[in-house]
Design an enzyme around this catalytic site. Structure first.
Site, PDB file in Angstrom:
ATOM      1  N   LYS A  53     -40.718 -38.302  20.409  1.00  0.00           N
ATOM      2  CA  LYS A  53     -41.050 -38.237  18.979  1.00  0.00           C
ATOM      3  C   LYS A  53     -40.347 -37.049  18.321  1.00  0.00           C
ATOM      4  O   LYS A  53     -39.770 -37.186  17.238  1.00  0.00           O
ATOM      5  CB  LYS A  53     -42.575 -38.125  18.791  1.00  0.00           C
ATOM      6  CG  LYS A  53     -43.295 -39.433  19.094  1.00  0.00           C
ATOM      7  CD  LYS A  53     -44.799 -39.256  19.164  1.00  0.00           C
ATOM      8  CE  LYS A  53     -45.467 -40.507  19.700  1.00  0.00           C
ATOM      9  NZ  LYS A  53     -46.904 -40.332  19.960  1.00  0.00           N
ATOM     10  N   GLN A  97     -51.360 -35.694  20.022  1.00  0.00           N
ATOM     11  CA  GLN A  97     -51.096 -36.635  21.110  1.00  0.00           C
ATOM     12  C   GLN A  97     -52.371 -36.877  21.920  1.00  0.00           C
ATOM     13  O   GLN A  97     -53.004 -35.934  22.379  1.00  0.00           O
ATOM     14  CB  GLN A  97     -49.972 -36.086  22.011  1.00  0.00           C
ATOM     15  CG  GLN A  97     -49.541 -37.042  23.105  1.00  0.00           C
ATOM     16  CD  GLN A  97     -48.916 -38.322  22.561  1.00  0.00           C
ATOM     17  OE1 GLN A  97     -48.109 -38.298  21.646  1.00  0.00           O
ATOM     18  NE2 GLN A  97     -49.312 -39.460  23.129  1.00  0.00           N
ATOM     19  N   ASP A 120     -50.319 -40.827  11.745  1.00  0.00           N
ATOM     20  CA  ASP A 120     -50.622 -41.767  12.825  1.00  0.00           C
ATOM     21  C   ASP A 120     -51.614 -42.837  12.364  1.00  0.00           C
ATOM     22  O   ASP A 120     -51.870 -43.802  13.083  1.00  0.00           O
ATOM     23  CB  ASP A 120     -51.242 -40.987  14.000  1.00  0.00           C
ATOM     24  CG  ASP A 120     -50.433 -41.141  15.268  1.00  0.00           C
ATOM     25  OD1 ASP A 120     -49.421 -41.859  15.236  1.00  0.00           O
ATOM     26  OD2 ASP A 120     -50.821 -40.553  16.288  1.00  0.00           O
TER      27      ASP A 120
END
Ligand code: NDP
Length: 290
Positions: A53, A97, A120
Site C-alpha cells: 500500500k 492495518q 478504508d
C-alpha cells in the site's frame, strides 16, 4: 474455456495511471494527498500488505506517514495516535492495518477514526451511510468488485446476485452496493442451507469466504458473472480463490482469476478514496477517480 477472464491487474493499472494524473493536478494546486498507515505488531502478511500500500501511494505521488508500533502497544497509545492523525492537516486518509495484536479492541480503534479520513470505509458511520444509500467512503474491495462487474459489462438492474460471506469489510458492503445498483441480492454465510441451489440461480456470484475452491464450478449458472474475492494459499504455496476456476470458467460469461482479479483493485480503490478525501478536505469537490 468460454468465460471472459476479467483482468483486474490491467484495470487497476489503468486506474492508477489516471490517478497519477489527478494527483499531479492537485500537486500543481499546492495539495499533495497524504495517507497515514498504522501497523501494530509483526504479522508477516500485514507487513506485506502495508508495504504494497505504501509503495503504491509513493508511486502515484502521495505522501505516506508510516507508523509502526510494537505488538505491546496499549489501546490508549493507539487511540492517542489516531487522535493525533485525525487532527494532522497533512493526513487525508488513515488506514489501520487489521488484525490488531491480541488484547486490543479493533472496534474501539475504528470508532476513533475521523469518518472523513476513513479511506478504508470501515467506520460504522460510513457503513451506515452506504446502507442508507448515501455512501461517503466505501470499503475498497467492494468498490473494486463493482468496478470489475462494470468492466465485464455485467447487467445489474434486476439481476439475481448471490454474495457468499457477510463480513463488514466485504460481504455486507458489496451486497449494499449491488442493491444500490438495483440487483436483487441474497447474502449467504456459513449457516445458509442449499448454497449450491442459490448459487445455481444467480446471474452474479461474489465469493468472499476464504475457503479454497468451496464454490464448485458445476454450481455456476450458464452465463453468470463470477467474482472470486477469496485468497487462499495451497500447501505448495500457490494462491487460489474460493471458486473452482476451470470448471466455473466453462460455464460463466466472465470470471475473475486469483491472483490478478480483485486483489489489485483493492489497492487502486484505496488510492482513489485517499484522493477523494484530499479533494473533499480542500473543498475541491469529488474528483473523478476511475
Ligand atoms: P471473513 O472470515 O470475515 O468472512 C468470511 C465469511 O464467509 C463469513 O461471513 C462466513 O460466514 C462465510 N463462510 C464461512 N464458511 C462458509 C461456508 N462453508 N459457506 C458459506 N459461507 C461461509 O472474511 P473476509 O470477508 O474478510 O474475507 C473473505 C475472503 O476474501 C478471504 O479469503 C480474504 O483473504 C479475502 N479478501 C481478499 C481481499 C482482496 O483484496 N482480494 C480483501 C479482503 C478479503 P459466517 O458469518 O456465518 O461465519
Amino acid at each position: 474455456m468460454t468465460a471472459e477472464i476479467i483482468d483486474g491487474k490491467a484495470v487497476a493499472a489503468r486506474i492508477r495511471a489516471g490517478l497519477t494524473e489527478r494527483v499531479a493536478e492537485l500537486v500543481a494546486r499546492g495539495l499533495r494527498p497524504g495517507l497515514a498507515v498504522v501497523l501494530a505488531g509483526d504479522d508477516p502478511a500485514s507487513q506485506v500488505y502495508v508495504r504494497n500500500k505504501t509503495n503504491a501511494c509513493a508511486e502515484i505521488g502521495f505522501r505516506t506517514f508510516d507508523h509502526r508500533l510494537p505488538a505491546t502497544v496499549t489501546e490508549a497509545e493507539l487511540l492517542a495516535l489516531v487522535d493525533r492523525l485525525n487532527r494532522e492537516p497533512d493526513v487525508d486518509g488513515i488506514l489501520i492495518q487489521m488484525p490488531l495484536p491480541a488484547g486490543l479492541d479493533g472496534r474501539r480503534v475504528l470508532l476513533a477514526i475521523d469518518p472523513d479520513k476513513d479511506v478504508d470505509g470501515i467506520h460504522p458511520d460510513n457503513l451506515g451511510r452506504l446502507l442508507m444509500g448515501q455512501p461517503r467512503f466505501v470499503a475498497c474491495t467492494p468498490l473494486g468488485i463493482m468496478r470489475l462487474l462494470d468492466e465485464a459489462k455485467t447487467p445489474l438492474v434486476g439481476a439475481d446476485a448471490v454474495v457468499i460471506g457477510r463480513s463488514n469489510l466485504v460481504g455486507k458492503p458489496v451486497a449494499a452496493l449491488l442493491m444500490l445498483a438495483d440487483a436483487t441480492v441474497t447474502i449467504c454465510h456459513s449457516r445458509t442451507c442449499d448454497l449450491a441451489e442459490r448459487v445455481g440461480r444467480a446471474d452474479i456470484v461474489v465469493a468472499a469466504v476464504g475457503r479454497a475452491e468451496m464454490v464448485k464450478g458445476a454450481w455456476i449458472k450458464s452465463g453468470a458473472t463470477v467474482i472470486d474475492v477469496g485468497i487462499n494459499r495451497r500447501a505448495d504455496g500457490k494462491l487460489i480463490g474460493d471458486v473452482e476456476f476451470v470448471p466455473a470458467a466453462l460455464r460463466a460469461r466472465a470470471i475473475t482469476p486469483v491472483p490478478g482479479g480483485v486483489g489489485p483493485m483493492t489497492i487502486a480503490m484505496l488510492l482513489g478514496n485517499t484522493l477523494i478525501a484530499a479533494a473533499r478536505r480542500a473543498s475541491l469537490g469529488h474528483p473523478r477517480v476511475v
